[in-house]
Design a protein around this motif. Sequence first.
Motif, PDB file in Angstrom:
ATOM      1  N   ILE A  28       0.827  -1.215   0.000  1.00  7.06           N
ATOM      2  CA  ILE A  28       0.000   0.000   0.000  1.00  7.06           C
ATOM      3  C   ILE A  28       0.861   1.265   0.000  1.00  7.06           C
ATOM      4  O   ILE A  28       0.436   2.313  -0.478  1.00  7.06           O
ATOM      5  CB  ILE A  28      -0.983  -0.018   1.197  1.00  7.06           C
ATOM      6  CG1 ILE A  28      -2.122   0.976   0.986  1.00  7.06           C
ATOM      7  CG2 ILE A  28      -0.271   0.260   2.503  1.00  7.06           C
ATOM      8  CD1 ILE A  28      -3.110   0.543  -0.031  1.00  7.06           C
ATOM      9  N   ARG A  61      -9.019  -1.763  -8.554  1.00  3.07           N
ATOM     10  CA  ARG A  61      -8.546  -2.024  -7.200  1.00  3.07           C
ATOM     11  C   ARG A  61      -9.628  -2.733  -6.407  1.00  3.07           C
ATOM     12  O   ARG A  61     -10.775  -2.286  -6.347  1.00  3.07           O
ATOM     13  CB  ARG A  61      -8.154  -0.710  -6.533  1.00  3.07           C
ATOM     14  CG  ARG A  61      -7.430  -0.933  -5.244  1.00  3.07           C
ATOM     15  CD  ARG A  61      -6.520   0.209  -4.920  1.00  3.07           C
ATOM     16  NE  ARG A  61      -6.145   0.123  -3.517  1.00  3.07           N
ATOM     17  CZ  ARG A  61      -5.744   1.125  -2.807  1.00  3.07           C
ATOM     18  NH1 ARG A  61      -5.652   2.321  -3.349  1.00  3.07           N
ATOM     19  NH2 ARG A  61      -5.422   0.963  -1.549  1.00  3.07           N
ATOM     20  N   ASP A 104      -8.284  -3.710   0.006  1.00  2.00           N
ATOM     21  CA  ASP A 104      -6.923  -3.963   0.478  1.00  2.00           C
ATOM     22  C   ASP A 104      -6.912  -5.211   1.353  1.00  2.00           C
ATOM     23  O   ASP A 104      -7.930  -5.594   1.935  1.00  2.00           O
ATOM     24  CB  ASP A 104      -6.407  -2.770   1.280  1.00  2.00           C
ATOM     25  CG  ASP A 104      -6.310  -1.501   0.437  1.00  2.00           C
ATOM     26  OD1 ASP A 104      -6.307  -1.610  -0.806  1.00  2.00           O
ATOM     27  OD2 ASP A 104      -6.239  -0.416   1.030  1.00  2.00           O
ATOM     28  N   ALA A 135      -2.418  -3.128  -1.596  1.00  2.00           N
ATOM     29  CA  ALA A 135      -3.459  -2.820  -2.572  1.00  2.00           C
ATOM     30  C   ALA A 135      -3.552  -4.044  -3.481  1.00  2.00           C
ATOM     31  O   ALA A 135      -2.535  -4.525  -3.978  1.00  2.00           O
ATOM     32  CB  ALA A 135      -3.083  -1.587  -3.382  1.00  2.00           C
TER      33      ALA A 135
END
Length: 145
Positions: free
Chosen positions: A89, A105, A108, A123
């Motif tokens: 990240i 995306r 996370d 990510a």
Amino acid sequence: MRFRPLTRDDLPTLARWLAEPLVARWWSENSPDRVEQDFGPYLDDAQTECIAEPAARGRGAGAAMAARAVSEIWAHHPGASCVIVPVNIENPRSWGALLRAGFRRLPDAELTPDNPGDTPLHAICRIDRPARRGTGTPWTGAGSW
């Protein structure tokens, strides 16, 4: 921008690039021996690796290389329905390049980082194989293109 396969002759240049501050942050080992250890097997297996001159930063080289790598994956792995890439990240240049290359995306996730000093938060970026040509239906891994 021109793409060509990485060769053993490129390994000293690659080691130098990996030692640059913006890159070294993500590569804890960049000695010539370690670069040979990390990249040599890919050369032996004739897999594609992409490298770019540091001057290409900020000009779309990362996104272009990611898009090229995905094209290679689709061509050489017909059973692959998607590509998923976890990126730390704290490395927004890398996951940003993936987004500019067409990845999306996902939420996370915590994963074991390559560098033990890094945060485990990553990510998660994904790109799906395009729909089958002429059908408008998603690719399922069966049939021909």
